[in-house]
Motif scaffolding. Sequence first.
Motif, PDB file in Angstrom:
ATOM      1  N   ILE A  11       0.826  -1.196   0.000  1.00 20.14           N
ATOM      2  CA  ILE A  11       0.000   0.000   0.000  1.00 20.14           C
ATOM      3  C   ILE A  11       0.867   1.254   0.000  1.00 20.14           C
ATOM      4  CG2 ILE A  11      -1.907   1.123   1.203  1.00 20.14           C
ATOM      5  CD1 ILE A  11      -2.306  -1.867   0.354  1.00 20.14           C
ATOM      6  N   TRP A  77      -6.733  -0.692   5.848  1.00 25.39           N
ATOM      7  CA  TRP A  77      -6.222   0.371   4.988  1.00 25.39           C
ATOM      8  C   TRP A  77      -6.949   1.678   5.284  1.00 25.39           C
ATOM      9  CZ3 TRP A  77      -7.954   3.806   1.325  1.00 25.39           C
ATOM     10  CH2 TRP A  77      -6.995   4.369   0.477  1.00 25.39           C
ATOM     11  N   LYS A  98       1.713  -0.556   6.904  1.00 26.14           N
ATOM     12  CA  LYS A  98       1.108  -0.855   5.607  1.00 26.14           C
ATOM     13  C   LYS A  98       1.613  -2.160   5.005  1.00 26.14           C
ATOM     14  CE  LYS A  98       4.265   1.558   2.569  1.00 26.14           C
ATOM     15  NZ  LYS A  98       4.687   0.521   1.630  1.00 26.14           N
ATOM     16  N   ASP A 140      -5.069   4.118  -3.741  1.00 27.24           N
ATOM     17  CA  ASP A 140      -3.724   3.757  -3.327  1.00 27.24           C
ATOM     18  C   ASP A 140      -2.701   4.024  -4.429  1.00 27.24           C
ATOM     19  OD1 ASP A 140      -1.983   2.503  -1.297  1.00 27.24           O
ATOM     20  OD2 ASP A 140      -1.705   1.008  -2.874  1.00 27.24           O
TER      21      ASP A 140
END
Length: 171
Positions: A11, A77, A98, A140
């Motif tokens: 991410i 997320w 992440k 993202d």
Amino acid sequence: MNNNADHKNTIQFSSRKAASPAFTKLYSEGMALVEETAAYLETEGREEAKKLSRVAATLYAAESMRLTTRLMQLASWLLLQRALNSGEMSEDQVRSEKDKIRLDTNSSNKDVTAWNELPEKFTDLVRRSLRLQARVRTMDDGKDVSEDPSYSQDNPVLNQVNLLKTAFGSN
């Protein structure tokens, strides 16, 4: 370990994305989908699963695990982005967290035996989770989901076509 493959599944964060109206909407929709799915799986879904054939029940169980995994990754997320936006976490802290999040949880091929036996509400939740995953991946990648043609609220036909593309894994 292939760093290129790992990079495409990890991410990327940006504080400007987390502060955008598109993120706020995505966050609300994502968390609502998590709650709706949990409620369904614990009640109506449990009852519907008992009525399925053995093959469909096995598929339902496997797809339920994929669905919950996908939604938990997406919720993670979203929560990290929100924490970054609110100043609860620094970009370095978020970056270290992440690596634990993956946005590549797929669904079964809709042509598998017994897919058409699955409850309609369940398959709708699967489709919506895949669409949410696609939108999160778009954000993202540094794009604004409101500018993503697959997220046009003004064109219901395009929305359905893009849902199908997402559900069946085509681009």
